[in-house]
Scaffold this active site. Sequence first.
Site, short mmCIF file in Angstrom:
data_model
loop_
_atom_site.label_atom_id
_atom_site.label_comp_id
_atom_site.label_asym_id
_atom_site.label_seq_id
_atom_site.Cartn_x
_atom_site.Cartn_y
_atom_site.Cartn_z
N SER A 75 -2.25 2.98 1.06
CA SER A 75 -0.42 3.18 1.19
C SER A 75 0.19 3.32 -0.02
CB SER A 75 0.05 1.88 1.99
OG SER A 75 1.27 1.99 1.73
N SER A 76 1.12 4.38 0.17
CA SER A 76 1.67 4.52 -1.32
C SER A 76 2.70 3.32 -1.73
CB SER A 76 2.61 5.81 -1.20
OG SER A 76 3.71 5.58 -0.05
N GLU A 77 2.96 2.31 -0.74
CA GLU A 77 3.61 1.11 -0.92
C GLU A 77 2.94 0.01 -1.60
OE1 GLU A 77 6.72 1.03 -1.93
OE2 GLU A 77 7.91 2.64 -0.77
N HIS A 96 5.15 -4.10 6.01
CA HIS A 96 6.23 -3.54 5.61
C HIS A 96 6.53 -2.52 6.98
CE1 HIS A 96 9.23 -0.73 4.15
NE2 HIS A 96 8.43 0.37 3.87
N HIS A 159 15.88 1.06 3.07
CA HIS A 159 14.43 1.59 3.37
C HIS A 159 13.94 1.05 4.63
CE1 HIS A 159 10.25 1.87 1.41
NE2 HIS A 159 10.18 1.85 2.52
ZN LIG Z 1 8.79 2.35 3.94
#
Ligand SMILES: [Zn+2]
Length: 213
Positions: A75-77, A96, A159
């Site tokens: 995941s990019s996060e 998230h 977000h």
């Molecule tokens: Zn997000």
Amino acid sequence: MKEWNEIKKRVKEVATRAYKEGLVAGTSGNVSYYDRESNKVFITPTNGDYLAMKPEDIVVINLDGEVVEGKFKPSSEWLLHVELYKHYDHVNSVIHTHSPYATGFAIVDEKIPLILVEMLPFLGGDIPVARFGMPGTSEVGLHAVDVMANRNAALLQNHGVVAVGNTPEQAYIRAIYVEDAAKAYHYAKLMGEPQMVPEKAQDILRERYNLKK
Ligand SMILES: [Zn+2]
């Protein structure tokens, strides 16, 4: 929870449940578990289709984001997750989401006050807003760390939501309670002036659950 295949299965299961429950849309959101023994993070892949996802699609990374096992990118996060693991020893799982009511409050930059008693045992109290951080940077995680010393969940400004737990299932339930509180608070504001859980009851419950303010 030590066996890698078992961890992947549970992370995948929680991610799919979050999608079906409407906490995430499209391929947004992410779930991870940190196995402190092997020092590895098991995280959902970037742009993963939640309904087609298989346990083996869960990516195993180290704390620097390097892939140890798996055919996809994490995941990019992933940095949001890793910062929480690095700063809080009691956190072993992170979810998230972009659950809609809670994200609405994240967009108007308004915390969700202590309006339901369940918020104490499940979330540790009210739901604070973490300052905006550039997506995909450690800033997102550090700003969440700032407000989560005594909380199990926070809103991420403009977000979404982050919730933590000891297991993926616990983090997931807490994310559900975030959305439940946000929805109730939204309706309460439409109907009148929301009242907090009475101070005296707050004190008794904090003592019962051993919580800090
Ligand atoms: Zn997000």
